[in-house]
Enzyme design. Structure first.
Site, PDB file in Angstrom:
ATOM      1  N   CYS A   8     -35.573  96.756 -49.001  1.00 29.54           N
ATOM      2  CA  CYS A   8     -35.467  95.311 -49.221  1.00 29.54           C
ATOM      3  C   CYS A   8     -34.048  94.834 -48.969  1.00 29.54           C
ATOM      4  CB  CYS A   8     -35.876  94.991 -50.663  1.00 29.54           C
ATOM      5  SG  CYS A   8     -35.597  93.255 -51.102  1.00 29.54           S
TER       6      CYS A   8
ATOM      7  N   GLU B 158     -32.690  81.019 -51.035  1.00 30.29           N
ATOM      8  CA  GLU B 158     -33.703  80.611 -50.069  1.00 30.29           C
ATOM      9  C   GLU B 158     -35.072  80.463 -50.724  1.00 30.29           C
ATOM     10  OE1 GLU B 158     -31.653  82.255 -46.049  1.00 30.29           O
ATOM     11  OE2 GLU B 158     -32.474  83.650 -47.475  1.00 30.29           O
TER      12      GLU B 158
ATOM     13  N   CYS C 299     -30.145  90.621 -56.285  1.00 28.66           N
ATOM     14  CA  CYS C 299     -31.001  91.414 -57.174  1.00 28.66           C
ATOM     15  C   CYS C 299     -30.209  92.621 -57.630  1.00 28.66           C
ATOM     16  CB  CYS C 299     -32.264  91.856 -56.422  1.00 28.66           C
ATOM     17  SG  CYS C 299     -33.480  92.674 -57.477  1.00 28.66           S
TER      18      CYS C 299
ATOM     19  N   CYS D 291     -34.177  98.303 -54.120  1.00 29.96           N
ATOM     20  CA  CYS D 291     -35.291  98.912 -53.407  1.00 29.96           C
ATOM     21  C   CYS D 291     -34.805  99.153 -51.973  1.00 29.96           C
ATOM     22  CB  CYS D 291     -36.502  97.995 -53.455  1.00 29.96           C
ATOM     23  SG  CYS D 291     -36.979  97.670 -55.165  1.00 29.96           S
TER      24      CYS D 291
ATOM     25  N   CYS E 295     -41.077  88.201 -46.369  1.00 25.89           N
ATOM     26  CA  CYS E 295     -40.636  88.983 -47.525  1.00 25.89           C
ATOM     27  C   CYS E 295     -39.509  89.919 -47.137  1.00 25.89           C
ATOM     28  CB  CYS E 295     -41.753  89.917 -48.007  1.00 25.89           C
ATOM     29  SG  CYS E 295     -43.153  89.104 -48.632  1.00 25.89           S
TER      30      CYS E 295
ATOM     31  N   CYS F  34     -42.766  80.141 -52.251  1.00 25.63           N
ATOM     32  CA  CYS F  34     -42.184  81.406 -52.702  1.00 25.63           C
ATOM     33  C   CYS F  34     -40.799  81.094 -53.250  1.00 25.63           C
ATOM     34  CB  CYS F  34     -42.120  82.371 -51.516  1.00 25.63           C
ATOM     35  SG  CYS F  34     -41.339  83.935 -51.925  1.00 25.63           S
TER      36      CYS F  34
HETATM   37  N1  SAH Z   1     -38.350  91.500 -57.045  1.00 21.40           N
HETATM   38  C1  SAH Z   1     -39.717  91.281 -57.140  1.00 21.40           C
HETATM   39  C2  SAH Z   1     -40.194  90.053 -56.381  1.00 21.40           C
HETATM   40  C3  SAH Z   1     -39.531  89.748 -55.069  1.00 21.40           C
HETATM   41  S1  SAH Z   1     -39.858  90.763 -53.701  1.00 21.40           S
HETATM   42  C4  SAH Z   1     -40.482  92.502 -56.673  1.00 21.40           C
HETATM   43  O1  SAH Z   1     -39.870  93.415 -56.142  1.00 21.40           O
HETATM   44  O2  SAH Z   1     -41.694  92.549 -56.886  1.00 21.40           O
HETATM   45  C5  SAH Z   1     -41.494  90.262 -53.144  1.00 21.40           C
HETATM   46  C6  SAH Z   1     -42.239  91.388 -52.421  1.00 21.40           C
HETATM   47  O3  SAH Z   1     -41.688  91.627 -51.120  1.00 21.40           O
HETATM   48  C7  SAH Z   1     -42.167  92.687 -53.162  1.00 21.40           C
HETATM   49  O4  SAH Z   1     -43.420  93.332 -53.189  1.00 21.40           O
HETATM   50  C8  SAH Z   1     -41.197  93.467 -52.321  1.00 21.40           C
HETATM   51  O5  SAH Z   1     -41.323  94.841 -52.524  1.00 21.40           O
HETATM   52  C9  SAH Z   1     -41.563  93.026 -50.930  1.00 21.40           C
HETATM   53  N2  SAH Z   1     -40.542  93.310 -49.920  1.00 21.40           N
HETATM   54  C10 SAH Z   1     -39.214  93.431 -50.092  1.00 21.40           C
HETATM   55  N3  SAH Z   1     -38.602  93.717 -48.907  1.00 21.40           N
HETATM   56  C11 SAH Z   1     -39.568  93.772 -47.978  1.00 21.40           C
HETATM   57  C12 SAH Z   1     -39.564  94.005 -46.576  1.00 21.40           C
HETATM   58  N4  SAH Z   1     -38.443  94.220 -45.916  1.00 21.40           N
HETATM   59  N5  SAH Z   1     -40.745  93.966 -45.920  1.00 21.40           N
HETATM   60  C13 SAH Z   1     -41.903  93.696 -46.603  1.00 21.40           C
HETATM   61  N6  SAH Z   1     -41.961  93.472 -47.920  1.00 21.40           N
HETATM   62  C14 SAH Z   1     -40.815  93.512 -48.610  1.00 21.40           C
HETATM   63 FE1  SF4 Z   2     -35.079  93.331 -55.981  1.00 25.05          FE
HETATM   64 FE2  SF4 Z   2     -35.967  93.471 -53.470  1.00 25.05          FE
HETATM   65 FE3  SF4 Z   2     -36.558  95.422 -55.206  1.00 25.05          FE
HETATM   66 FE4  SF4 Z   2     -37.702  93.011 -55.484  1.00 25.05          FE
HETATM   67  S1  SF4 Z   2     -37.988  94.424 -53.757  1.00 25.05           S
HETATM   68  S2  SF4 Z   2     -36.770  94.290 -57.117  1.00 25.05           S
HETATM   69  S3  SF4 Z   2     -36.006  91.688 -54.785  1.00 25.05           S
HETATM   70  S4  SF4 Z   2     -34.489  94.897 -54.446  1.00 25.05           S
END
Ligand code: SAH
Ligand code: SF4
Length: 434
Positions: free
Chosen positions: A180, A153, A173, A177, A406, A166
């Site tokens: 996420c 996406e 991934c 996290c 995000c 974006c």
């Molecule tokens: N993997 C990279 C980039 C992609 S995520 C990273 O983690 O930085 C882009 C941003 O969205 C990151 O700061 C991530 O922590 C945040 N993010 C992920 N899941 C989210 C959620 N459910 N609500 C808000 N932000 C989120």
């Molecule tokens: Fe991967 Fe989501 Fe963590 Fe970014 S925030 S490193 S996309 S698991």
């Protein structure tokens, strides 16, 4: 191309991440072998992955995503005389990236016979657009298909003074996290440079943003900024992201200024200096916590490189200054990381680093244990950060009606296969509950 596919050892469903056990094994693309332990209820929070070399496709090489030098070498290998190759590479780049041309026959400043040779030996391919959704707020979400049938996406966010795309760097991934949704996606592979830069081309196609001969282009570009904040950890696809961004930043390529591209990392500290030296875009760090205990749970890579190590790497990022600040992303999770004490710790931690702080209201997804902090809490937090002298914009969730925010980039695909009514009901419930 050094591309690898990752086969996953089935990972157990995640328990409440705040209660999960202390296993600190961190699977990543750089790990040489998978975890061979038996899965227990205390299984690692990070999925275990095994890298398997992918078979290279037998087809013609794709010009999209090749670096200048890569294209020059490919042209020579297919018979272009050495002394012409540099110029031809520049001409072909301009057709592809500045005019949006993908048919060699339309590259009219090249001799006809040479165009035919190119068509015989190369392809110009970008990801296939599968579907597009446009939000009430103008946000566009594209589902694109890449080799192997994987879907990724891509989200375009129009604002008054800019338009930000974006883009994703991986399918899924390897990191997990706990807040996420992308991290729960099992299938992972690195995107190729063509698939990364191709996302920008797909969006330009959709926006109709290619120049027309004889017509003066508008002053402001519709797609003016790029953020590597979609699916995946960009620094775990280092070469792929680097090569794609070099094409994006080159004057004969997409000609986007390095200051209009932001690479977001979860904190792969050892690769941050290399990113500064070899890629050189702006940097965003997914900090999300102010103590190692909490960050260990939210961003498990913290168990490998903790907050101190990460911030040391940030301090060494080349070229930092007021015009070149690091963005610290901070997702606001109710009762987890959103107290006044957290805000005060945050400003102390980043003292001395030219920075801004991006507060992201948590975007919920089915099955998550987290809740979004209240607006009052987010405002109080922002106030403390502001008073310490840091810009702290709260990122307005965009494209909520099409699940483009995000961390929602997995649910969307899955739901795309449901009926429109089911999607609407689910979204309403999520927004209502957020
Ligand atoms: N993997 C990279 C980039 C992609 S995520 C990273 O983690 O930085 C882009 C941003 O969205 C990151 O700061 C991530 O922590 C945040 N993010 C992920 N899941 C989210 C959620 N459910 N609500 C808000 N932000 C989120
Ligand atoms: Fe991967 Fe989501 Fe963590 Fe970014 S925030 S490193 S996309 S698991």
């Amino acid at each position: 191309m050094g591309e690898v596919a990752l086969a996953l050892i089935p990972a157990p469903a995640r328990a409440n991440p705040l209660e999960s056990g202390g296993d600190s094994y961190m699977g990543s693309q750089t790990d040489p072998k998978p975890c061979d332990r038996v899965m227990t209820p205390n299984a690692p929070i990070t999925q275990d992955v095994l890298t398997i070399p992918r078979k290279l496709t037998q087809g013609k090489p794709n010009i999209v995503g090749l670096t200048r030098e890569g294209l020059r070498a490919a042209l020579i290998a297919h018979g272009t005389p050495d002394r012409q190759a540099k110029m031809r590479a520049g001409q072909i780049w301009q057709w592809i990236y500045q005019w949006g041309v993908r048919d060699f026959q339309a590259m009219t400043n090249l001799a006809k016979a040479y165009r035919a040779e190119l068509a015989e030996n190369f392809v110009v391919e970008i990801p296939e657009l599968v579907s597009k959704q446009v939000s009430l707020d103008g946000t566009r979400k594209y589902l694109v298909r890449i080799a192997g049938g994987h879907e990724v996406e891509v989200v375009y966010i129009p604002e008054t003074d800019r338009g930000t795309l974006c883009i994703s760097s991986q399918v899924g991934c390897t990191l997990t996290c706990s807040f996420c949704h992308t991290g729960t996606q099992k299938l992972v592979r690195n995107l190729t440079p063509a698939e990364i830069v191709g996302q920008i081309l797909v969006c330009r196609d959709d926006l109709g943003e290619w120049p027309v001969a004889g017509v003066r282009p508008p002053e402001r570009r519709l797609l003016s900024n790029v953020v590597l904040m979609g699916m995946g950890e960009p620094l775990y696809n280092f070469e792929g992201v680097r090569d794609a961004m070099l094409v994006a930043m080159d004057g004969d390529g997409l000609s986007l200024s390095r200051r209009r591209i932001t690479l977001s990392t979860s904190g792969v500290a050892p690769l941050i200096p290399r990113a500064g030296a070899e890629i050189g875009t702006l940097l965003a760090i997914s900090l999300h916590a102010t103590t190692d205990d909490v960050r260990d749970q939210l961003v498990p890579i913290n168990r490998k490189w903790n907050i101190a190590a990460l911030l040391d790497a940030c301090r060494a990022y080349p070229g930092l200054g007021n015009a070149n600040r690091i963005t610290f992303e901070y997702v606001m999770l109710k009762g987890v990381n959103d107290s006044d004490a957290d805000a005060r710790r945050l400003v102390k931690l980043i003292a001395g680093i030219p920075a801004k702080i991006n507060l992201i209201p948590f975007n919920t997804w089915p099955g998550t244990v987290y809740e979004r902090s209240s607006w009052e809490r987010i405002e109080a937090f922002a106030e403390i950060v502001n008073r310490a002298g840091y810009a702290s914009p709260v990122r307005t969730p965009r494209g909520q009606d099409i699940l483009a925010a995000c961390g929602q980039l997995k649910s969307a695909t899955e739901r795309g296969r449901r009926s429109a009514a089911q999607v609407a009901a689910q979204v309403a419930a999520e927004i209502g509950g957020a």
